[in-house]
Every structure is written in C-alpha cells, then in structure tokens.
Design an enzyme around this catalytic site. Structure first.
Site, PDB file in Angstrom:
ATOM      1  N   GLY A 136       0.809  -1.213   0.000  1.00 50.32           N
ATOM      2  CA  GLY A 136       0.000   0.000   0.000  1.00 50.32           C
ATOM      3  C   GLY A 136       0.842   1.263   0.000  1.00 50.32           C
ATOM      4  O   GLY A 136       2.079   1.213   0.012  1.00 50.32           O
TER       5      GLY A 136
ATOM      6  N   GLU B 190      -1.059  -9.928  -4.935  1.00 52.97           N
ATOM      7  CA  GLU B 190       0.136 -10.422  -5.624  1.00 52.97           C
ATOM      8  C   GLU B 190       0.794  -9.323  -6.448  1.00 52.97           C
ATOM      9  O   GLU B 190       2.024  -9.171  -6.426  1.00 52.97           O
ATOM     10  CB  GLU B 190      -0.230 -11.599  -6.525  1.00 52.97           C
ATOM     11  CG  GLU B 190       0.960 -12.186  -7.270  1.00 52.97           C
ATOM     12  CD  GLU B 190       0.551 -13.208  -8.313  1.00 52.97           C
ATOM     13  OE1 GLU B 190       1.345 -14.101  -8.619  1.00 52.97           O
ATOM     14  OE2 GLU B 190      -0.583 -13.097  -8.831  1.00 52.97           O
TER      15      GLU B 190
ATOM     16  N   SER C   3      -2.983 -12.939   4.079  1.00 51.07           N
ATOM     17  CA  SER C   3      -3.969 -12.017   4.637  1.00 51.07           C
ATOM     18  C   SER C   3      -3.831 -11.979   6.146  1.00 51.07           C
ATOM     19  O   SER C   3      -3.594 -13.017   6.790  1.00 51.07           O
ATOM     20  CB  SER C   3      -5.383 -12.462   4.246  1.00 51.07           C
ATOM     21  OG  SER C   3      -6.352 -11.747   4.969  1.00 51.07           O
TER      22      SER C   3
ATOM     23  N   SER D  46      -2.897   4.054  12.212  1.00 50.27           N
ATOM     24  CA  SER D  46      -4.307   4.386  12.349  1.00 50.27           C
ATOM     25  C   SER D  46      -4.626   5.657  11.565  1.00 50.27           C
ATOM     26  O   SER D  46      -3.838   6.095  10.717  1.00 50.27           O
ATOM     27  CB  SER D  46      -4.678   4.548  13.821  1.00 50.27           C
ATOM     28  OG  SER D  46      -6.083   4.630  13.975  1.00 50.27           O
TER      29      SER D  46
ATOM     30  N   LYS E  40      -9.764   9.501  11.139  1.00 47.12           N
ATOM     31  CA  LYS E  40     -11.178   9.163  10.997  1.00 47.12           C
ATOM     32  C   LYS E  40     -11.660   8.239  12.110  1.00 47.12           C
ATOM     33  O   LYS E  40     -12.856   7.947  12.216  1.00 47.12           O
ATOM     34  CB  LYS E  40     -11.418   8.539   9.628  1.00 47.12           C
ATOM     35  CG  LYS E  40     -11.200   9.522   8.492  1.00 47.12           C
ATOM     36  CD  LYS E  40     -11.290   8.872   7.133  1.00 47.12           C
ATOM     37  CE  LYS E  40     -11.098   9.910   6.034  1.00 47.12           C
ATOM     38  NZ  LYS E  40      -9.785  10.587   6.086  1.00 47.12           N
TER      39      LYS E  40
ATOM     40  N   LEU F 152      -0.699  12.865   1.213  1.00 42.49           N
ATOM     41  CA  LEU F 152      -0.636  13.339  -0.169  1.00 42.49           C
ATOM     42  C   LEU F 152      -0.195  12.233  -1.118  1.00 42.49           C
ATOM     43  O   LEU F 152       0.705  11.451  -0.804  1.00 42.49           O
ATOM     44  CB  LEU F 152       0.348  14.508  -0.276  1.00 42.49           C
ATOM     45  CG  LEU F 152      -0.096  15.827   0.364  1.00 42.49           C
ATOM     46  CD1 LEU F 152       1.061  16.810   0.362  1.00 42.49           C
ATOM     47  CD2 LEU F 152      -1.276  16.413  -0.369  1.00 42.49           C
TER      48      LEU F 152
ATOM     49  N   GLU G  83     -19.405  10.724   5.248  1.00 43.83           N
ATOM     50  CA  GLU G  83     -18.227  11.584   5.184  1.00 43.83           C
ATOM     51  C   GLU G  83     -18.410  12.805   6.081  1.00 43.83           C
ATOM     52  O   GLU G  83     -19.507  13.360   6.180  1.00 43.83           O
ATOM     53  CB  GLU G  83     -17.982  12.035   3.746  1.00 43.83           C
ATOM     54  CG  GLU G  83     -16.679  12.792   3.563  1.00 43.83           C
ATOM     55  CD  GLU G  83     -16.406  13.128   2.101  1.00 43.83           C
ATOM     56  OE1 GLU G  83     -15.233  13.249   1.737  1.00 43.83           O
ATOM     57  OE2 GLU G  83     -17.373  13.264   1.333  1.00 43.83           O
TER      58      GLU G  83
END
Length: 629
Positions: free
Chosen positions: A270, A295, A324, A389, A392, A432, A532
């Site tokens: 990520g 993958e 996972s 974390s 949100k 960003l 949101e």
C-alpha cells in the site's frame, strides 16, 4: 555559414589592413591579402568543427573554440602577409584581425542562434522566476532545447533587477503581470531550488493570480545528489501549495526498533506500507518481511525494495510473503519462522465509501485482522507492534473510522495484558499522493478538461507527505511504552476548494463559474459522500502531552477492558457470521465511543436484500388482495 564566414573574414581583413596601414589602401596588397585570409580562415574554421555544429544548439563551448580558431587564423594571415611584405606592422594587423574576426564569427553565430530560437513558434514562451545560478543554468539549457523559449526573468532580489542573463532582462517579481502581458508568455518556470516550502508557497500564491502554467525545477538536494537535472521541469509539487516544512527525523528514534532487527510490514504494497519498507531498508534491518494480500502489489514493492537495497549496498534479507492478516495461522507462522521483533501493521481497508458499502469486509480486515495479528505478535513475544491508524477513528461517522477505532481498542486491551510486547498506535490524517487521495484525482480531472469534483464548499482536511508520515510512524514506535496513542502534528487544515482552485490556476487554466463563464475548468459540488465528515479530528478529549519529537504527541484516551472487548468481539463475530447488519452496527456503536452514524446502512448487499424482501412483501400483499376479491 561558409558564405557568411567568407564575407566576414574578407571584411575583417580589409578593415584591419585599413586600420594598420592608414587611409591609403594598396589595391594590389588588398587583392593578395583577400585569398590568403579567406582560404586560411575558412580552412581553420572548418577544421575547428564550426560547420558540423547546428547553430540553434550552439552552446558556450562556441566561445572557446571561436577564440582558438580566430587566433590561429589571425596568426596564419599575419605571418603569410608579413612574409609577402603586404603591410609594415604584421603584429598590429594580427591583433586587430583577431579581434574583429572573433567578434564577427562568434557574435554572428550567437545572434543567429538567438534569432532562430525566438523565431521557432512551436516553443512555449516562458518567464523564468529566479535570477540565481539555477535560473541561469536553466535558461542556457532551455535555449538549447526545443520545448521552452525563455523570454524574460523575474526575481524578488532588488540587486538583480535591470541585469541581463543571456540577453534576458531581470524584472522585479511585482511586475510579473506586465511582463506576461508584454511577452505573451504562457508559462512560468520556478527556478529557485534552494527556497524552502513556505517561501515557495508565497511565490505560488502570487503566481496563482495569473493565467499561466506554473512549473518548477527540482529542489537543491535532488540536484546535488544527482537524482535530477536543472532542466527536469515538472508541474508544481502539491507540497509547495501547502507550504509544510518537513521536520528532520531524529536518527536515534529512527533506528531503535529497526537497525539489526527482523521487521515485518503488513500491507507492504500500500501507499504507507511501501514507503515504510523504503524507510526501513535504509535503516539496515537484519531482515525485512513484506506481507501483502495482493500479488501485483507485492511484486511491485518487492522489485522497488530490492533495487533500493542494491543501490544502498545493504545486506538486509528481503522476504516476500503472500497472505492475509485475517489468516491467523499464516501471520503466526510468518512471525515465528522469521523471528520477527518489530511489526508495522499497515494492512487495512481505508477508503470511506468503499468500506461503507462493504461493511463486513471492513470489519473482517480492520477489526479481526488487527486482532489476529496482535494476538500472534503477543504469542511470539514480538518486541514492538505499531498500528497505522487514522484521524477518521476520532468520533467516527462511518464504518471505516469505527473499525479503525475498534482496532485501536484491541491494541490498548492487549497492551494492558502483555508484558513482552509494546503495543502502540499512530494516528494521522490524509496523506498526499496516496491511493485514493484527492490530489491525483484533481490532477487527472484538470488534465482531462474537468469538471473538478468537490464534495462540499466548506470541507477541510489535514495533509502530510507519505515520506514524512512513514518517518514519524517509525519514530513513534521507538517511543512506545505500551498502549500509547500517538498523534502526529498535521499542521494547519486545508480547504479542499482552495486546493482545487490553486491547482487549476497553476496549470495555466481558469475556473469557470457564474462570474467567469468563459473559464476553462468547472468546479462541481457533488455533496458529501455517505458517512463523510466536513471536519476531521485527531484527538478524543484533550488529555495530550508532548514527546521527544516536536511533531509527535501522546494522547491519554479511555479504553475498554479486555473482558469487555472479548464480549463485544464475540457479538461482532456472531453478527458477521449471520450477516446481521443491524447487530454489527449496534456493536460498533457500543464499542466505539463517539461513533454516531449520520446515514442509514449503505452496504450494497444489505440494500439488495432489503429491497428484495420489500418487493416480495409487496407482491404477497397484492396476491392476497386478488385472492380476497
């Protein structure tokens, strides 16, 4: 060019002869001098390589080569002329001839280059902002290129005003509007590599008033390190728009949980996970385990980390594991087999609308994935566990925020029971250029001609760069005592509408609205997405203290006991297994203080099921009435 040189050399020879011999010219001497000067001059210039250089791309090396060629020409002609007794003072003739031919041959080519460059209408006329060394080097490189044509220079330094750089006059920056109007420039190149973020932001605020495309050259550190060249012109870095100065990391805090240790990063593919891996490999761990469910993402991050490892000449062992965090046995085997000492848990579903529409997957990954990873870490006596974390998680209005706060509660409960593993969490805002970030979305929308979509006129967000966030996460982990909630200082919040308007302006476009119907890009306000928030928060309560790092705060927040947590997790598991959406939401509301959903359930499957049930009920009622009739 040969014809030009013949005429120039002949004219310079006759002029020099006249200057030395006086007003009375010997026709016979002139006729003898002409072929000597022309043949010698053209031959030497030819051998010097002047005729293989494209005039438009002639650089500063022309001066050195020209001086050498004209000197040899003057020496040859003066010696031969003296031998033939064509003039009384061959030395004087040679000096004058050298000076004039150098002026004509070199100056003629520079003028021709300037004319050819400026007459090329396919090049974009640009103003250079910055009259320093970076600006001068940029101008020289651009003159030799095909893309941009420098037409003027502006600078804030009054000492540079009125001076000329490669023939371009330096104007005060406050006259930029007049300079753009007079030159017809369509772009401004920011050539101030040594300027800080705040200084760049002030410049960009001034430039955002003009309808020009603003681009910039790399920062000084990238130029010095060789990562970039001065003519690597790019669009303005959004970090410059925010003006946020990055605080240098503390070397001691960076290395405590990493150097010579075995480290694992979950969610390694990520945005945050991959940057954590990059930062970690620079700190010389003994082993780095990349743990990722995708993958493709694992392949990409592995390739980049191995390339970086080779560049750093590091002996760190890189291990790539598909898996996972929901598979407790897999994560347990990974920690045990590779003797992991530090865990950075970045695996999470983080996109608010997607998690809202896929409720149980968000719960499974964010809540139970964290539970299983934390449990495996405690069983294997991992030294440090750091949860990445989000802001949100504070007073959440959505499932994503509620599940992330639940994952924090899990770590706090485990920290109270564990004597071997230090559990902590680091909470920060938007990053960003991360996947799903508003900045790349705006950039793509602007390039495609708009519209730019903003959810609400008053929506604000905190922003931080990916490298800074990763460094602060690592440093926070080093300060963990157990159960800590670290909050990163995000600086001042940014209005998303202002960010969109600046990005449009600095790409040379204008906003189209009621006042400016002829503008280029429209801003559409599409309304807040399900669950949101207008404003994000970073703290639950106000009990916060400082730490060894100026940008990292430690928050003291309420938490659940382990027994309370176990009971809630049992209920949540039963709700997930039976797909009881209402029960799952009720458990989240009871577990997460401040969770106040501002909309109905948005899960796609729940909607489909309730819609189908309602349709079945309606048809049953209709059939019953038919039978009754």
């Amino acid at each position: 060019m040969v014809l030009f040189d013949i005429i120039g050399i002949l004219s310079c020879a006759l002029l020099s002869y006249w200057a030395v011999a006086g007003p009375i010219l010997s026709v016979s001497a002139a006729f003898q001098l002409a072929p000597i000067a022309i043949m010698s001059g053209v031959a030497i210039v030819w051998l010097s390589g002047f005729y293989v250089s494209i005039v438009r791309y002639i650089g500063l090396d022309l001066i050195a080569a020209g001086v050498r060629a004209t000197f040899l020409t003057a020496l040859t002609v003066s010696v031969l002329g003296g031998y033939l007794d064509l003039y009384i003072h061959p030395v004087r003739f040679g000096i004058v001839f050298w000076a004039t031919t150098a002026l004509v041959l070199i100056g003629g080519r520079l003028v021709a280059r300037l004319f050819l460059n400026r007459s090329n209408r396919s090049r974009e006329p640009v103003v250079i902002y910055g009259a320093g060394a970076g600006g001068a080097q940029l101008i020289a490189n651009l003159f030799a290129g095909d893309d941009y044509l420098p037409v003027a220079v502006v600078d804030d330094d009054s000492a540079a005003h009125g001076q000329r750089i490669y023939g371009l006059r330096v104007f005060p920056a406050k006259q930029l509007g007049k300079v753009i109007e007079r030159t017809g420039a369509t772009g401004v190149l920011l050539a101030v590599p040594s300027a800080g973020r705040r200084q760049r932001r002030k410049m960009l605020e001034r430039l955002s008033k003009f309808p020009v495309h603003v681009q910039t050259i790399p920062e000084m550190k990238d130029l010095v390190s060789g990562k970039a060249r001065v003519d690597d012109v790019t669009d303005v870095d959004v970090r410059d728009l925010l003006g946020r100065e990055m605080v240098p990391p503390d070397p001691e805090l960076l290395g405590q949980t990493i150097t010579n240790k075995n480290v694992i990063v979950t969610g390694a593919g990520g945005s945050i996970g991959s940057e954590l891996c990059r930062q970690i490999v620079r700190l010389h761990p003994r082993r780095l385990v990349l743990f990722e469910i995708s993958e493709a993402a694992l392949y990409n991050v592995d390739k980049k980390i191995r390339r970086l490892k080779k560049k750093l000449d590091s002996d760190c062992e890189i291990v790539t594991l598909l898996g996972s965090v929901s598979n407790e046995e897999r994560i347990n085997q990974a920690l045990q087999t590779f003797d992991v000492q530090t865990v950075f848990h970045a695996a999470a579903y983080k996109h608010v609308p997607i998690v809202e529409h896929n409720m149980f997957e968000g719960i499974e990954n964010n809540v139970f994935g964290t539970l299983r990873t934390a449990r495996a870490a405690a069983q294997n006596e991992v030294e440090t566990f750091v949860l990445v974390s989000t802001d949100k998680a504070v007073n959440p209005t959505n499932v994503m925020g509620a599940t992330k706060r639940f994952s924090e509660l899990i770590l706090q409960a485990h920290a109270a029971r564990s004597s071997t593993t230090r559990f902590c969490m680091v909470r920060f805002g938007n990053v960003l250029e991360s996947s799903g970030s508003v900045v790349p979305l705006f950039r793509e929308q602007i390039r495609s001609g708009g519209p730019v979509t903003v959810t609400h006129r008053d929506i604000i967000r905190y922003f931080m760069t990916i490298p800074e966030a990763a460094q602060l996460v690592i440093q926070a982990g080093s300060m963990a005592q157990g159960g800590d909630v670290f909050v990163l200082d995000m600086g001042k919040p940014v209005r998303i509408e202002d960010l969109a308007r600046r990005m449009i302006s600095l790409m040379g476009l204008t906003v189209r609205d009621e006042e400016h119907p002829e503008g280029d890009i429209e801003i559409q306000y599409i309304g807040l997405r399900p669950a949101e928030k207008l404003y994000e928060e970073l703290l639950i309560g106000s009990n916060v203290t400082g730490t060894e790092h100026s940008r990292i705060l430690r928050a003291d927040e309420d938490c659940l006991s382990y027994e309370e947590l176990v009971a809630l997790l049992r209920e949540l598991r039963q709700a997930a297994e039976s797909f009881s959406f209402d029960t799952a939401r009720d458990v989240l509301i009871r577990a997460v203080r401040g969770y106040d959903p501002d909309s109905d359930l948005e899960d796609w499957i729940w909607h489909q099921k309730t819609g189908t049930e309602a349709a079945v009920l309606d048809s049953t009622v209709i059939d019953f009435r038919k039978n009754e009739d």
